[in-house]
Design an enzyme around this catalytic site. Structure first.
Site, PDB file in Angstrom:
ATOM      1  N   CYS A   1     -24.911  57.561  -1.944  1.00  0.00           N
ATOM      2  CA  CYS A   1     -24.988  58.253  -3.234  1.00  0.00           C
ATOM      3  C   CYS A   1     -25.756  57.335  -4.160  1.00  0.00           C
ATOM      4  O   CYS A   1     -25.304  56.217  -4.446  1.00  0.00           O
ATOM      5  CB  CYS A   1     -23.601  58.541  -3.798  1.00  0.00           C
ATOM      6  SG  CYS A   1     -23.627  59.150  -5.507  1.00  0.00           S
TER       7      CYS A   1
ATOM      8  N   ALA B   1     -23.980  56.493  -7.619  1.00  0.00           N
ATOM      9  CA  ALA B   1     -22.842  55.577  -7.492  1.00  0.00           C
ATOM     10  C   ALA B   1     -23.271  54.118  -7.558  1.00  0.00           C
ATOM     11  O   ALA B   1     -22.438  53.233  -7.826  1.00  0.00           O
ATOM     12  CB  ALA B   1     -22.106  55.844  -6.182  1.00  0.00           C
TER      13      ALA B   1
ATOM     14  N   LYS C   1     -24.986  71.217  -3.456  1.00  0.00           N
ATOM     15  CA  LYS C   1     -23.554  70.958  -3.312  1.00  0.00           C
ATOM     16  C   LYS C   1     -22.778  72.250  -3.058  1.00  0.00           C
ATOM     17  O   LYS C   1     -21.725  72.239  -2.406  1.00  0.00           O
ATOM     18  CB  LYS C   1     -23.021  70.253  -4.557  1.00  0.00           C
ATOM     19  CG  LYS C   1     -23.489  68.801  -4.697  1.00  0.00           C
ATOM     20  CD  LYS C   1     -22.915  68.152  -5.940  1.00  0.00           C
ATOM     21  CE  LYS C   1     -23.378  66.702  -6.096  1.00  0.00           C
ATOM     22  NZ  LYS C   1     -22.817  65.799  -5.080  1.00  0.00           N
TER      23      LYS C   1
ATOM     24  N   CYS D   1     -31.692  61.212  -4.767  1.00  0.00           N
ATOM     25  CA  CYS D   1     -30.332  61.755  -4.771  1.00  0.00           C
ATOM     26  C   CYS D   1     -30.100  62.224  -3.357  1.00  0.00           C
ATOM     27  O   CYS D   1     -30.970  62.891  -2.768  1.00  0.00           O
ATOM     28  CB  CYS D   1     -30.194  62.914  -5.756  1.00  0.00           C
ATOM     29  SG  CYS D   1     -28.644  63.823  -5.574  1.00  0.00           S
TER      30      CYS D   1
END
Length: 237
Positions: A80, A83, A161, A191
């Protein structure tokens, strides 16, 4: 043994694991890397946290890290990009090496930076300067979509998603081409949802896309194989 701090999102984690397998030079099961995966889908939204619109995800990320440590992993990957805003904090909490996705991407870059490096990422990644700051140390400048384009990138990420890949693919293709039109010779899919949507992309655009997930997978293979070699050499001595 590779630890995967995943679940951000789950589909991107599975995509990353597949790329680790495909990048491992193996002739049999036993030649592959051992992996322990924590798909911690309960980790709060990273972009929302960076933009001041949601809870801090670090405690949940630390909990996942502790589970990986308990399993005996020797290095950790986080599939990710956003993150990685908390990379330094996580690394400070563990002796286990946590690979950085931007460093892995830098190893894959082949073009000069004349037109700027295009970056398609979450608004959190952009706002936190995750790519801009780390690549600036290598003399590389980053170029992102304009405000309207960035909103479209975020819409596409949410579509991935939600499993709505076809619409996401069209949006991301258009935004990548827009960056190319400004002079970018390479565009990073920064991403881990974006490579999922553009996996089947072919033609001229494919040649300029840089897959951050692929870069991280390759870095994991290199790191784990080097560690295994060093251990074997030490035992032989």
């Amino acid at each position: 043994m590779l630890g995967v701090l995943g679940g951000m999102g789950p589909m991107a984690t599975v995509d990353f694991m597949g790329k680790v397998v495909r990048n491992t030079p193996a002739a049999r099961d036993q030649d592959h890397l051992q992996m322990v995966v924590c798909s911690a889908a309960n980790i709060p939204d990273r972009t929302a946290a960076i933009l001041g619109e949601g809870p801090d995800p670090l405690p949940a990320m630390v909990d996942a890290l502790r589970r990986l440590e308990a399993a005996g992993v020797t290095c950790v990957a986080i599939p990710c990009n956003t993150a990685h805003h908390w990379h330094a904090a996580l690394q400070a909490m563990t002796p286990v090496r946590v690979l950085h996705i931007v460093d892995a991407v830098a190893e894959m870059l082949t073009e000069s930076d004349g037109g700027g490096l295009g970056v398609l990422a979450t608004s959190g990644t952009v706002e936190a300067g995750i790519y801009q700051e780390r690549l600036a140390h290598r003399g590389i400048t980053c170029r992102m979509p304009d405000a309207a384009g960035q909103a479209e990138v975020m819409r596409a990420i949410r579509l991935v998603k939600a499993g709505q890949l076809a619409e996401a693919t069209e949006i991301l293709r258009a935004q990548a081409m827009a960056l190319v039109s400004t002079g970018c010779r390479q565009v990073v899919m920064a991403c881990t949802e974006i490579p999922v949507a553009l996996a089947a992309e072919e033609g001229a655009l494919r040649t300029v896309l840089v897959d951050a997930t692929e870069a991280l997978a390759r870095a994991c293979v290199r790191t784990c194989m080097a560690s295994a070699h060093d251990s074997a050499t030490s035992l032989a001595a």
